[in-house]
Motif scaffolding. Sequence first.
Motif, PDB file in Angstrom:
ATOM      1  N   ASP A  47       6.176  14.838  -1.991  1.00 58.13           N
ATOM      2  CA  ASP A  47       6.699  16.041  -1.338  1.00 58.13           C
ATOM      3  C   ASP A  47       5.591  16.592  -0.447  1.00 58.13           C
ATOM      4  N   PRO A  48       5.647  16.364   0.880  1.00 54.77           N
ATOM      5  CA  PRO A  48       4.557  16.803   1.758  1.00 54.77           C
ATOM      6  C   PRO A  48       4.385  18.316   1.779  1.00 54.77           C
ATOM      7  N   ALA A  49       5.466  19.080   1.635  1.00 55.57           N
ATOM      8  CA  ALA A  49       5.371  20.543   1.680  1.00 55.57           C
ATOM      9  C   ALA A  49       4.677  21.095   0.443  1.00 55.57           C
ATOM     10  N   ALA A  50       4.940  20.496  -0.723  1.00 54.27           N
ATOM     11  CA  ALA A  50       4.356  20.976  -1.975  1.00 54.27           C
ATOM     12  C   ALA A  50       3.031  20.299  -2.302  1.00 54.27           C
ATOM     13  N   PRO A  64       0.809  -1.230   0.000  1.00 54.36           N
ATOM     14  CA  PRO A  64       0.000   0.000   0.000  1.00 54.36           C
ATOM     15  C   PRO A  64       0.843   1.282   0.000  1.00 54.36           C
ATOM     16  N   TRP A  65       1.487   1.558  -1.122  1.00 56.55           N
ATOM     17  CA  TRP A  65       2.281   2.782  -1.238  1.00 56.55           C
ATOM     18  C   TRP A  65       1.399   4.025  -1.290  1.00 56.55           C
ATOM     19  N   GLY A  66       0.101   3.855  -1.516  1.00 55.09           N
ATOM     20  CA  GLY A  66      -0.800   4.997  -1.517  1.00 55.09           C
ATOM     21  C   GLY A  66      -0.858   5.695  -0.171  1.00 55.09           C
ATOM     22  N   GLY A  67      -0.513   4.989   0.906  1.00 52.20           N
ATOM     23  CA  GLY A  67      -0.479   5.576   2.240  1.00 52.20           C
ATOM     24  C   GLY A  67       0.909   5.934   2.708  1.00 52.20           C
ATOM     25  N   PHE A  68       1.853   6.021   1.776  1.00 52.53           N
ATOM     26  CA  PHE A  68       3.242   6.333   2.122  1.00 52.53           C
ATOM     27  C   PHE A  68       3.338   7.702   2.786  1.00 52.53           C
ATOM     28  N   GLU A  69       4.164   7.796   3.832  1.00 55.79           N
ATOM     29  CA  GLU A  69       4.379   9.052   4.533  1.00 55.79           C
ATOM     30  C   GLU A  69       5.869   9.297   4.716  1.00 55.79           C
ATOM     31  N   SER A  70       6.270  10.562   4.576  1.00 54.95           N
ATOM     32  CA  SER A  70       7.662  10.937   4.750  1.00 54.95           C
ATOM     33  C   SER A  70       7.728  12.404   5.153  1.00 54.95           C
ATOM     34  N   TYR A 102       3.791   3.862  -8.937  1.00 57.62           N
ATOM     35  CA  TYR A 102       3.922   5.232  -9.401  1.00 57.62           C
ATOM     36  C   TYR A 102       2.731   5.611 -10.286  1.00 57.62           C
ATOM     37  N   ALA A 103       2.314   6.873 -10.161  1.00 57.00           N
ATOM     38  CA  ALA A 103       1.222   7.407 -10.973  1.00 57.00           C
ATOM     39  C   ALA A 103       1.530   8.870 -11.272  1.00 57.00           C
ATOM     40  N   PRO A 104       2.467   9.160 -12.198  1.00 56.02           N
ATOM     41  CA  PRO A 104       2.826  10.548 -12.524  1.00 56.02           C
ATOM     42  C   PRO A 104       1.615  11.321 -13.021  1.00 56.02           C
ATOM     43  N   VAL A 155       2.612  17.197  -3.254  1.00 52.65           N
ATOM     44  CA  VAL A 155       2.789  16.304  -4.397  1.00 52.65           C
ATOM     45  C   VAL A 155       2.767  14.855  -3.902  1.00 52.65           C
ATOM     46  N   ASP A 156       1.920  14.034  -4.496  1.00 44.77           N
ATOM     47  CA  ASP A 156       1.846  12.615  -4.144  1.00 44.77           C
ATOM     48  C   ASP A 156       1.535  11.822  -5.408  1.00 44.77           C
ATOM     49  N   ALA A 157       2.582  11.246  -6.009  1.00 48.19           N
ATOM     50  CA  ALA A 157       2.425  10.478  -7.248  1.00 48.19           C
ATOM     51  C   ALA A 157       2.530   8.988  -6.991  1.00 48.19           C
ATOM     52  N   LEU A 158       2.279   8.546  -5.740  1.00 54.58           N
ATOM     53  CA  LEU A 158       2.396   7.136  -5.387  1.00 54.58           C
ATOM     54  C   LEU A 158       1.022   6.525  -5.174  1.00 54.58           C
ATOM     55  N   ARG A 159       0.913   5.247  -5.433  1.00 48.91           N
ATOM     56  CA  ARG A 159      -0.341   4.516  -5.229  1.00 48.91           C
ATOM     57  C   ARG A 159      -0.013   3.085  -4.826  1.00 48.91           C
ATOM     58  N   ASP A 160      -1.037   2.306  -4.477  1.00 48.83           N
ATOM     59  CA  ASP A 160      -0.836   0.927  -4.037  1.00 48.83           C
ATOM     60  C   ASP A 160      -0.288   0.082  -5.182  1.00 48.83           C
TER      61      ASP A 160
END
Length: 428
Positions: free
Chosen positions: A315-318, A301-307, A360-362, A320-325
Amino acid sequence: MLRLAALLLALAAAAGAQAQGSTNYGSIYSLYGLGERSEFASSQAAMLGNGGAALRSSVYTNLSNPALWSDQVLTTFSAAGRITTVRGVDGASDDPSVGTAGDVASVLLGVPLYAGRLGLVLSYQPYSRVNYRSASTGTLDSEGTPVGYTLNLEGGGGLQQLSGGLGFRLGSALQIGASADVILGTEEDVQRTAFDTTSTAFATTRRSRSTRVSGVTATVGAAGTVQNLLGDDDALTVGAALTFPTALSVVRTTTLGETLSRDTLTTTQDGDATLPLVLRGGVAYRAGPRWLATVDALYEPWGGFESTVPVGGFDPAAGVDALRDRLRVGGGVELSPGGGRRAVARTALRLGGYAERGLYAPEGQGVATYALTGGVSVPNRLTGSRIDLGVEVGTRGSTEGVLVRDTFVKGTLTFNFGERWFVRRRFN
């Protein structure tokens, strides 16, 4: 066998060092997440659709499920090398990019502490790989004068996984196992901007980002087998393994300047990233000694990835989230003619395939991978020893929108050695 194992380990280390310094490049999709996932459960599993959660064997040590390590009868050593060629093309250009690189797929040592009941395994394998290069052009306005520029992106490195654990048999039908897994490595990303002018107002700039990652997780697994289901020699095995999510320590160093060696600005950011769980499951049916079939599935489940620090596509500040399960389903069939003393008669033939929804889901566009796998396994004169040649051919992505279509070919060469240790000598 110990001398041979030491020699193969040295060759594997040399191959890994050469791959890290290679000037060839792979898939642009390795930019996303913590790199392109790299998995190699065993040479047998790789040829059968990259599965193996229920694939039992007394010859191969399967890294996808620690419960299966209790099947060991011989002390085994395995070393696998891999070479990959990737051809990428996008919708904006008919000129493809082609890159070839080699790396170590896995190195492992398996020891039966109690033959057929309790087994120990120590292993190394790449967890992910970053290996890409891309270029784009554009213009900017400088006091009414358009100035062209070229933006070059390059990435390399990846994460490694060191594992150690035990597999134990409970009775005749149930197996359980667990391992501790250390994940560590460094990813390098370089961005270089070159301007199409000789004016001193514009200078080539370089930004380098080095991301060091480390952490520890654990894997637990179980497998159950029913024998003599449809005949006197068959067996049906159902297996599953879970790798727990874990928090990784992340240290990112960013260097900005003209050459990265002088007049530079360096900043360091500490943070952490939550690695998602990995869930594997599979079914294998062996109809006697001549053939078997297996089906596997994997979920991450990369859709719930956190960093807390930016990584590829996140990029949590911008925002941007191009990740998915990530989801993969595959399987394969093995045929072992058997009979006779010649190696040809005892050669195993394998064929499989898999379909995968990538992590990945650009710009919201999903990326799918479809591949065929196969190969041959040739025995030698040593008991429990085989040389395996495998191949994987597939395609990833498309040329629609911002995507790139990769066509890839992977070849693997694996040496599997088995030897009986800890034999109690009897004297009359």
